[in-house]
Design an enzyme around this catalytic site. Structure first.
Site, mmCIF file in Angstrom:
data_model
loop_
_atom_site.group_PDB
_atom_site.id
_atom_site.type_symbol
_atom_site.label_atom_id
_atom_site.label_comp_id
_atom_site.label_asym_id
_atom_site.label_seq_id
_atom_site.Cartn_x
_atom_site.Cartn_y
_atom_site.Cartn_z
ATOM 1 N N ASP A 9 0.876 -1.154 0.000
ATOM 2 C CA ASP A 9 0.000 0.000 0.000
ATOM 3 C C ASP A 9 0.927 1.222 0.000
ATOM 4 O OD1 ASP A 9 -2.348 1.579 0.550
ATOM 5 O OD2 ASP A 9 -1.628 1.728 2.607
ATOM 6 N N LEU A 10 0.404 2.380 -0.306
ATOM 7 C CA LEU A 10 1.279 3.566 -0.352
ATOM 8 C C LEU A 10 1.074 4.490 0.855
ATOM 9 C CD1 LEU A 10 3.268 5.448 -1.933
ATOM 10 C CD2 LEU A 10 1.256 6.443 -2.985
ATOM 11 N N ASP A 11 -0.105 5.131 0.895
ATOM 12 C CA ASP A 11 -0.363 6.121 1.942
ATOM 13 C C ASP A 11 -0.346 5.459 3.308
ATOM 14 O OD1 ASP A 11 -0.875 8.349 0.209
ATOM 15 O OD2 ASP A 11 -2.795 7.444 -0.293
ATOM 16 N N THR A 17 1.619 10.114 3.883
ATOM 17 C CA THR A 17 0.594 10.936 3.233
ATOM 18 C C THR A 17 -0.780 10.687 3.843
ATOM 19 O OG1 THR A 17 0.830 9.279 1.513
ATOM 20 C CG2 THR A 17 1.598 11.493 0.981
ATOM 21 N N LYS A 45 -9.240 5.431 5.586
ATOM 22 C CA LYS A 45 -7.953 4.967 5.056
ATOM 23 C C LYS A 45 -8.156 3.845 4.034
ATOM 24 C CE LYS A 45 -4.928 6.391 8.797
ATOM 25 N NZ LYS A 45 -4.027 5.982 9.869
ATOM 26 N N GLY A 46 -7.514 3.990 2.906
ATOM 27 C CA GLY A 46 -7.615 2.966 1.856
ATOM 28 C C GLY A 46 -8.857 3.100 0.994
ATOM 29 N N ARG A 49 -11.295 8.438 -3.146
ATOM 30 C CA ARG A 49 -11.650 9.839 -2.908
ATOM 31 C C ARG A 49 -13.174 10.030 -2.887
ATOM 32 N NH1 ARG A 49 -8.965 13.462 -7.285
ATOM 33 N NH2 ARG A 49 -7.260 12.059 -6.748
ATOM 34 N N SER A 116 -2.274 0.826 -4.420
ATOM 35 C CA SER A 116 -2.797 1.986 -3.694
ATOM 36 C C SER A 116 -4.108 2.429 -4.320
ATOM 37 C CB SER A 116 -1.795 3.136 -3.774
ATOM 38 O OG SER A 116 -2.382 4.332 -3.325
ATOM 39 N N ALA A 117 -5.027 2.876 -3.459
ATOM 40 C CA ALA A 117 -6.301 3.405 -3.955
ATOM 41 C C ALA A 117 -6.122 4.803 -4.529
ATOM 42 C CB ALA A 117 -7.316 3.438 -2.814
ATOM 43 N N SER A 118 -4.925 5.352 -4.388
ATOM 44 C CA SER A 118 -4.719 6.764 -4.744
ATOM 45 C C SER A 118 -4.390 6.990 -6.209
ATOM 46 C CB SER A 118 -3.594 7.345 -3.898
ATOM 47 O OG SER A 118 -3.305 8.655 -4.340
ATOM 48 N N LYS A 119 -5.114 7.939 -6.803
ATOM 49 C CA LYS A 119 -4.818 8.330 -8.187
ATOM 50 C C LYS A 119 -3.537 9.160 -8.230
ATOM 51 C CE LYS A 119 -9.608 8.237 -9.640
ATOM 52 N NZ LYS A 119 -10.844 8.978 -9.550
ATOM 53 N N ASN A 120 -3.087 9.628 -7.084
ATOM 54 C CA ASN A 120 -1.856 10.421 -7.012
ATOM 55 C C ASN A 120 -0.614 9.552 -6.772
ATOM 56 O OD1 ASN A 120 -3.051 13.146 -7.152
ATOM 57 N ND2 ASN A 120 -4.026 12.574 -5.229
ATOM 58 N N LYS A 147 -10.815 -1.313 -2.137
ATOM 59 C CA LYS A 147 -10.651 -1.962 -0.836
ATOM 60 C C LYS A 147 -11.896 -1.680 -0.008
ATOM 61 C CE LYS A 147 -5.761 -0.683 -1.173
ATOM 62 N NZ LYS A 147 -4.660 0.146 -0.659
ATOM 63 N N GLU A 171 -0.101 -3.245 4.598
ATOM 64 C CA GLU A 171 -1.175 -2.241 4.672
ATOM 65 C C GLU A 171 -1.238 -1.550 6.025
ATOM 66 O OE1 GLU A 171 -3.767 -0.608 3.632
ATOM 67 O OE2 GLU A 171 -4.069 -1.326 1.599
ATOM 68 N N ASP A 172 -1.742 -0.307 6.016
ATOM 69 C CA ASP A 172 -1.959 0.395 7.287
ATOM 70 C C ASP A 172 -3.454 0.590 7.569
ATOM 71 O OD1 ASP A 172 -2.383 2.324 5.220
ATOM 72 O OD2 ASP A 172 -2.256 3.895 6.734
HETATM 73 P P1 B16 Z 1 -6.470 10.012 -3.911
HETATM 74 P P2 B16 Z 1 -3.724 3.925 -0.090
HETATM 75 C C1 B16 Z 1 -5.657 5.747 -0.292
HETATM 76 O O1 B16 Z 1 -4.343 5.346 -0.530
HETATM 77 C C2 B16 Z 1 -5.742 6.546 0.998
HETATM 78 O O2 B16 Z 1 -5.524 5.724 2.123
HETATM 79 C C3 B16 Z 1 -7.110 7.182 1.126
HETATM 80 O O3 B16 Z 1 -7.149 7.984 2.286
HETATM 81 C C4 B16 Z 1 -7.387 8.029 -0.126
HETATM 82 O O4 B16 Z 1 -8.683 8.607 -0.075
HETATM 83 C C5 B16 Z 1 -7.262 7.143 -1.364
HETATM 84 O O5 B16 Z 1 -5.967 6.574 -1.408
HETATM 85 C C6 B16 Z 1 -7.491 7.920 -2.652
HETATM 86 O O6 B16 Z 1 -6.449 8.833 -2.814
HETATM 87 O O7 B16 Z 1 -7.497 11.015 -3.482
HETATM 88 O O8 B16 Z 1 -5.052 10.531 -3.836
HETATM 89 O O9 B16 Z 1 -6.806 9.366 -5.237
HETATM 90 O O10 B16 Z 1 -3.711 3.922 1.418
HETATM 91 O O11 B16 Z 1 -4.601 2.878 -0.726
HETATM 92 O O12 B16 Z 1 -2.329 3.994 -0.688
HETATM 93 MG MG MG Z 2 -2.826 3.216 3.343
#
Ligand code: B16
Ligand code: MG
Length: 222
Positions: A9-11, A17, A45-46, A49, A116-120, A147, A171-172
């Protein structure tokens, strides 16, 4: 256990982050008159958005007050603030022992993926100068369900051509640990017993991650 791949996982695992997400969501929630605290933040978390925004609006009983277009604006407001927080990110923000762990895996021919769920996520890996370690970065938009569904971890294993049983997931978040367990990988939870009690192995932070993986390989931990 013979480990062939590790899916991160990333964040909250590779860099903190998770804290920036909290700051940005709290700012948005305040703006629209909703109070969120750290305990509630654990449930975000996870989570993607859009879904995180839904949960915040529901918490404030305000879900029906906004059109889809307005919700998109709110999500953009949060992400714009989050992106300004990311500007200050440098390799100094890599969590303890993460780069050593990635190096160890690379040297031992263990494949590395990001789920990671994050698009960033690609931007963050670039800023941390860790992109080169990752053989696979799963695009969260490419999987049907986020997730706690196991989809993103299963996709990571598939893209590495590995059986999930040969992989470890790190994972966190509570949602992320459920996703790993349901994908039949061995889960390492980073955080507290209270939040991640269902993880197969829990460590309070990343400082002993490499050692933990070595112990799993040597069958001292299962
Ligand atoms: P973004 P992970 C998740 O990342 C975050 O835990 C979660 O808080 C966030 O809303 C999600 O990514 C989407 O991120 O807005 O940057 O696309 O923990 O799966 O690495
Ligand atoms: Mg995380």
């Amino acid at each position: 256990m013979k480990i062939k791949g590790v899916i991160f996982d990333l964040d909250g695992v590779i860099t903190d982050t998770a804290e920036y997400h909290y700051i940005a969501w709290k700012d948005l929630a305040n703006k629209i008159g909703i109070d969120i605290g750290r305990e509630f933040n654990e449930t975000l978390k996870g989570i993607s958005r859009g879904e995180s925004l839904e949960r915040i609006l529901e918490k404030g009983n305000k879900a029906e007050f906004y059109t889809n277009e307005q919700k998109e604006e709110l999500a953009k407001y949060k992400n714009d603030y989050y992106l300004t927080l990311l500007e200050r990110l440098t390799p100094n923000d890599i969590m303890d022992n993460i780069e050593e762990t990635l190096l160890y895996l690379k040297e031992n021919d263990i494949k590395i993926a990001l789920a990671s769920a994050s698009k960033n996520a690609p931007l963050i890996l670039e800023k941390l100068q860790l992109r080169e370690y990752f053989e696979v970065i799963v695009d969260p938009a490419s999987v049907k369900t986020g997730k706690p569904s196991p989809d993103i971890f299963l996709e990571g294993a598939k893209l590495m051509n590995l059986n999930p049983k040969e992989c470890i997931g790190v994972e966190d978040s509570e949602a992320g640990v459920i996703a790993i367990n349901d994908s039949n990988m061995l889960s390492i939870g980073i955080g507290s017993e209270e939040n991640l009690g269902h993880a197969k192995i829990i460590i309070p932070n990343t400082s002993r991650l490499k050692e933990t993986i070595e112990k799993i390989e040597q069958k001292q931990l299962t």
